[in-house]
Design a protein around this motif. Structure first.
Motif, mmCIF file in Angstrom:
data_model
loop_
_atom_site.group_PDB
_atom_site.id
_atom_site.type_symbol
_atom_site.label_atom_id
_atom_site.label_comp_id
_atom_site.label_asym_id
_atom_site.label_seq_id
_atom_site.Cartn_x
_atom_site.Cartn_y
_atom_site.Cartn_z
ATOM 1 N N GLN A 411 -2.097 -7.965 -5.471
ATOM 2 C CA GLN A 411 -3.252 -7.271 -4.882
ATOM 3 C C GLN A 411 -3.274 -7.460 -3.370
ATOM 4 O OE1 GLN A 411 -5.780 -5.490 -6.913
ATOM 5 N NE2 GLN A 411 -5.841 -4.618 -4.867
ATOM 6 N N ASN A 412 -3.003 -8.683 -2.928
ATOM 7 C CA ASN A 412 -2.939 -8.937 -1.483
ATOM 8 C C ASN A 412 -1.844 -8.100 -0.830
ATOM 9 O OD1 ASN A 412 -4.998 -10.819 -1.626
ATOM 10 N ND2 ASN A 412 -3.616 -12.564 -1.864
ATOM 11 N N GLU A 415 -2.931 -4.417 -0.364
ATOM 12 C CA GLU A 415 -3.923 -4.304 0.706
ATOM 13 C C GLU A 415 -3.242 -4.424 2.064
ATOM 14 O OE1 GLU A 415 -6.943 -3.377 -0.081
ATOM 15 O OE2 GLU A 415 -6.367 -3.541 -2.192
ATOM 16 N N SER A 418 -1.401 -1.208 2.844
ATOM 17 C CA SER A 418 -2.319 -0.163 3.275
ATOM 18 C C SER A 418 -2.624 -0.296 4.772
ATOM 19 C CB SER A 418 -3.616 -0.243 2.463
ATOM 20 O OG SER A 418 -4.575 0.668 2.937
ATOM 21 N N LYS A 419 -2.859 -1.524 5.210
ATOM 22 C CA LYS A 419 -3.138 -1.741 6.631
ATOM 23 C C LYS A 419 -1.944 -1.374 7.496
ATOM 24 C CE LYS A 419 -6.474 -5.475 5.849
ATOM 25 N NZ LYS A 419 -6.749 -6.929 6.007
ATOM 26 N N ARG A 474 -10.807 -6.935 -8.121
ATOM 27 C CA ARG A 474 -10.592 -5.496 -7.943
ATOM 28 C C ARG A 474 -11.909 -4.742 -8.054
ATOM 29 N NH1 ARG A 474 -9.666 -1.724 -5.829
ATOM 30 N NH2 ARG A 474 -8.170 -0.048 -6.269
ATOM 31 N N MET A 477 -13.853 -4.988 -4.826
ATOM 32 C CA MET A 477 -13.309 -4.073 -3.812
ATOM 33 C C MET A 477 -13.831 -2.660 -4.007
ATOM 34 S SD MET A 477 -9.303 -5.143 -3.581
ATOM 35 C CE MET A 477 -8.782 -6.815 -3.199
ATOM 36 N N ARG A 481 -16.257 -0.463 -1.470
ATOM 37 C CA ARG A 481 -15.746 0.770 -0.882
ATOM 38 C C ARG A 481 -16.598 1.974 -1.271
ATOM 39 N NH1 ARG A 481 -9.433 -1.057 -1.951
ATOM 40 N NH2 ARG A 481 -9.528 -2.764 -0.416
ATOM 41 N N CYS A 511 -2.744 6.198 4.265
ATOM 42 C CA CYS A 511 -2.173 4.846 4.233
ATOM 43 C C CYS A 511 -1.264 4.602 3.034
ATOM 44 C CB CYS A 511 -3.293 3.807 4.236
ATOM 45 S SG CYS A 511 -4.262 3.758 2.698
ATOM 46 N N TYR A 513 -1.993 4.235 -0.045
ATOM 47 C CA TYR A 513 -2.576 3.395 -1.093
ATOM 48 C C TYR A 513 -2.500 4.143 -2.421
ATOM 49 C CZ TYR A 513 -5.833 -0.226 -2.815
ATOM 50 O OH TYR A 513 -6.415 -1.292 -3.472
ATOM 51 N N CYS A 531 -7.633 7.496 -0.255
ATOM 52 C CA CYS A 531 -8.252 6.322 -0.852
ATOM 53 C C CYS A 531 -9.705 6.272 -0.370
ATOM 54 C CB CYS A 531 -7.500 5.056 -0.468
ATOM 55 S SG CYS A 531 -7.626 4.617 1.277
ATOM 56 N N ARG A 533 -11.217 4.172 1.397
ATOM 57 C CA ARG A 533 -11.379 3.731 2.788
ATOM 58 C C ARG A 533 -11.120 4.852 3.780
ATOM 59 N NH1 ARG A 533 -8.328 -2.064 2.694
ATOM 60 N NH2 ARG A 533 -6.744 -0.730 1.784
#
Length: 797
Positions: A411-412, A415, A418-419, A474, A477, A481, A511, A513, A531, A533
């Motif tokens: 999961q990390n 993320e 995505s960044k 999850r 999150m 969002r 991104c 995602y 996504c 975000r």
């Protein structure tokens, strides 16, 4: 795992496609004795007085017993608390573990060629930045195809078809050129020639001497040093070094979890829920090395675990940094190589930059060393940077694996991707939900069973369980969002179709995602999604034209968490989804806050028409109760292959993965006639075997369960229900049915063929029980009426 970046491999088509000319090929040294296709002249020489051998601590070494070695993932879990703080460890198998290497077959060794890359070792750390920047590639690192067709990470040349490999645009990033194609025999000959010519030493140099010289070349080069490396070799090139079920009869090496062809999809690995054969992730890659050939600092895709097996040859030297120090390593390398990172911020994704462990240690980064010999494994942990080099000719193989504890790391990873606007290789949410569905199946079976069984899910489920926590994280999150979209976002929620991403990958336009769980869309662009975000970045349309697709509502996900925490009402509701078990209106009323008209879970796809109670009641008599006149004749179709786990047998039968048989029984749609049913044993991942019975003439009539007995009881109940609804006479003589017999697991010829798959009696529960009742059951299993001959190539007594 070690691998090279496809975006950094510059194809030299003149070397790749044309045979060398002995008079004009400047890279060919025809005076040297080896006769491999092409030899680069070895000019550089060993400078022992200038050794730069790093002094770093050793990573731990583990030597499992034979019993510990039986269960691969259980052993990894056992050593994880001790090894993960190092990021890397070495595993020495029991002395009896000596898998034959199929690469040594003459047809492969002498005749099958593989491609290589040319590595300029003196430029791996000390080099000037390229003059131009190249736009970041947005191509997936590994492509995904159907499970039946192995996918490849590379799709050919890294250069554009309209762009020659020698153009300035193709050379904007430092990378590895294509080298000669070799057979293993030719590559060994050249590797020995290079090492002898470079060291000019009567005796073979030690690992420490090679290590000191390697880091001298990397840190303080005086000459150009170029080597070949056969890295990231896909299965279609040389194949695996391990024999698999397609190559050999069943034996301990073919079915073992330590066979890297089996590891990714072992029960207990979350990767077992990935349908595609992703090359390098679920399908192993081979690495054929020579002295100084290198694998540069990197972490695994999606921060997965990796396991590397050294098939044969000289040692590999590894360096590992624990995941807790990953950011520290990145900062240290940016500090010391600022120009390279300024030009290419994603430099570490390219896998072409080496960096001294000595400098990392000076910067406070924890670094550990491993020397891997032939016949040994190296395990790397999530987000653990690793690098290294080869001491001479050798061959290794590596693949990824994802125990349940990986979910938080995975999961990390997505993320972070995505960044960085980086493509993914896997749908993390799809893997997470796959694990959850299997947990629901297991918990439901355990809750309904009167037999106390060993519950491997206790460490994953329940309050604060590993899997429960992953789903909760999850859920949080998604809640945050959705809240960020505004108060009116709930009015724009639309239930996502089940097959939203089944035929093609859905990812955020901005991104990348993965959008398996939720997606933001607009009427103006029906095939483009964002996504949550980046919802506002998708378009400038009015709110009324925009919508949010959700696979599950927040209340449904909260219910799922409670199901994993053993809340029975929620567990029963989710079992109805996963197993097709009906639940009553009373159950729904108890959880009215979870399921209302807008949020009601879609009905399960299985028309079972029964109130199922999971239990395991079997008989070894070989008879259908009160059905002496009914003749059960089972036709075997596929024997399958063994999976050595506790769930793949019981006291009464062994359940080979892929086993398929045919038997006739009353038709569930028309009980007045007999029809054929297909019985199958499927792989349900963490759940173990999943049994399926299908009406052959009507495949939609399909019955699933974690028990062979329950599968056929479901069929029987359906026949009774249909008979009642049609006003037919009740089949009172079928008060019960023997599921094992209907599958064929009590048929003497089938039993004998299945038992032959386990000559070493590794499925202990079955064999212990058989030995206890041997005198009583001997006549049953060795019936004089048993047909002689062969079944699936197995001799019958």
């Amino acid at each position: 795992m070690e691998h090279l970046s496809e975006s950094q491999i510059n194809e030299d088509m003149s070397l790749k496609n044309h045979a060398p000319d002995k008079d004009t090929d400047k890279d060919t040294n025809m005076e040297q004795p080896p006769t491999s296709p092409r030899h680069r002249k070895v000019v550089a020489r060993w400078l022992p007085d200038e050794s730069q051998r790093p002094i770093v601590d050793k990573a731990p070494v583990f030597s499992p017993s034979l019993e510990e070695f039986e269960d691969t993932l259980a052993y990894i879990e056992k050593i994880r608390p001790l090894a993960e703080p190092y990021g890397i460890c070495r595993i020495i198998p029991p002395s009896t573990w000596k898998p034959p290497c199929r690469l040594k077959d003459k047809s492969i060794w002498e005749h099958t060629k593989f491609p290589t890359r040319i590595q300029t070792v003196d430029l791996l750390q000390n080099r000037e930045p390229m003059m131009k920047k190249k736009p970041k590639s947005r191509k997936r690192k590994r492509r995904r195809n159907s499970k039946m067709n192995s996918s490849n990470r590379r799709s050919g040349s890294a250069s554009s078809p309209s762009e020659p490999a020698s153009s300035p645009e193709a050379e904007e990033k430092f990378g590895f050129n294509s080298g000669s194609d070799f057979t293993l025999e030719e590559f060994e000959r050249y590797a020995l020639y290079f090492k002898d010519a470079y060291f000019k030493k009567k005796d073979s140099p030690s690992v420490e001497e090679i290590e000191g010289e390697y880091w001298r070349i990397v840190e303080q080069p005086t000459d150009e040093v170029e080597v070949y490396y056969g890295a990231d070799l896909e299965n279609r090139v040389l194949g695996s070094g391990f024999y698999n079920k397609l190559d050999s009869d069943m034996d301990e090496y073919v079915v073992s979890g330590w066979n890297l062809n089996n590891l990714p999809r072992l029960p207990g690995s979350v990767l077992s829920f990935e349908d595609c054969d992703i090359s390098g992730v679920l399908v192993p890659w081979l690495y054929v090395g020579m002295c100084f050939s290198s694998f540069c600092w990197h972490v695994e895709d999606h921060h997965l675990y990796s396991l590397n097996y050294h098939h044969f040859g000289e040692p590999k030297v590894w360096y590992g940094v624990p995941g807790s120090d990953a950011t520290s390593l990145e900062k240290a390398m940016m500090k010391h190589l600022p120009d390279l990172f300024e030009e290419q911020p994603d430099l570490l994704h390219s896998l072409v930059t080496q960096f001294s462990p000595s400098i990392l240690k000076e910067e406070g980064v924890k670094v550990y060393r491993v020397v891997q010999n032939a016949g040994e494994y190296v395990l790397t942990f999530p987000r653990a940077y690793h690098a290294g080099f080869n001491c001479g000719f050798n061959c290794a193989e590596a693949v990824n694996v994802a125990p349940v504890d990986w979910l938080a790391h995975g999961q990390n990873a997505v993320e972070l991707y995505s960044k960085e606007r980086r493509k993914t290789s896997l749908s993390h949410d799809k893997l997470l939900l796959g694990a959850v569905y299997e947990a629901v199946k297991a918990l439901w079976e355990l809750s309904a069973s009167s037999v106390v069984k060993e519950n491997t899910w206790k460490s994953f489920c329940g309050k604060n369980g590993t899997l429960t926590n992953a789903v909760q994280a999850r859920l949080r999150m998604e809640e945050e969002r959705l809240a960020d979209l505004g108060k009116d976002s709930s009015s724009r929620l639309v239930k996502m179709e089940k097959d939203f991403d089944s035929s093609s990958e859905r990812e955020c336009f901005s991104c990348f995602y993965d959008l398996h769980l939720s997606a933001s869309g607009c009427k103006c662009s029906p095939e483009e999604y964002a996504c949550l975000r980046h919802s506002d970045d998708l378009c400038s349309c009015e709110e009324k034209d925009r919508f949010v697709l959700v696979r599950y509502t927040m209340n449904e996900l909260r219910s799922l968490v409670r199901a994993l925490e053993w809340e029975m009402e929620d567990l029963k509701i989710w079992a109805s989804k996963v197993l097709g078990i009906e639940h009553s209106d009373e159950d729904e009323s108890k959880t009215g806050s979870v399921i209302n008209e807008e949020e009601k879970l879609e009905e399960g796809s299985f028309d079972l028409n029964i109130d199922l109670v999971l239990r395991e009641e079997v008989s070894t008599s070989g008879e259908l109760n009160a059905s002496e006149k009914f003749d059960v004749s089972v036709e075997p179709i596929n024997l399958g292959f063994l999976s050595f786990g506790k769930l793949w047998c019981n006291e009464h039968a062994i359940f080979p993965k892929g086993f398929t048989s045919r038997v006739k029984f009353y038709n569930v749609l028309d009980p007045t006639r007999m029809s054929s049913y297909i019985s199958e044993v499927l792989d349900a991942g963490l759940m173990g075997p999943l049994f399926r019975v299908t009406l052959e003439e009507s495949p939609d009539e399909c019955f699933f369960n974690a028990s062979a007995q329950q599968c056929w009881e479901m069929v029987l109940q359906r026949v009774k229900d249909t008979s009642t609804s049609l006003g037919l006479p009740n089949l009172s003589r079928f008060e019960s049915i023997n599921g094992l017999q209907m599958f064929g697991f009590l048929s003497p010829s089938i039993v004998e063929a299945i038992e032959a798959l386990d000559p070493n009696h590794k499925l202990v529960e079955y064999w212990n029980h058989k030995n206890q009742i041997h005198s009583e059951s001997k006549d049953h299993f060795k019936s004089s009426n048993c047909p002689k001959g062969k079944l699936f190539g197995v001799d019958l007594m």
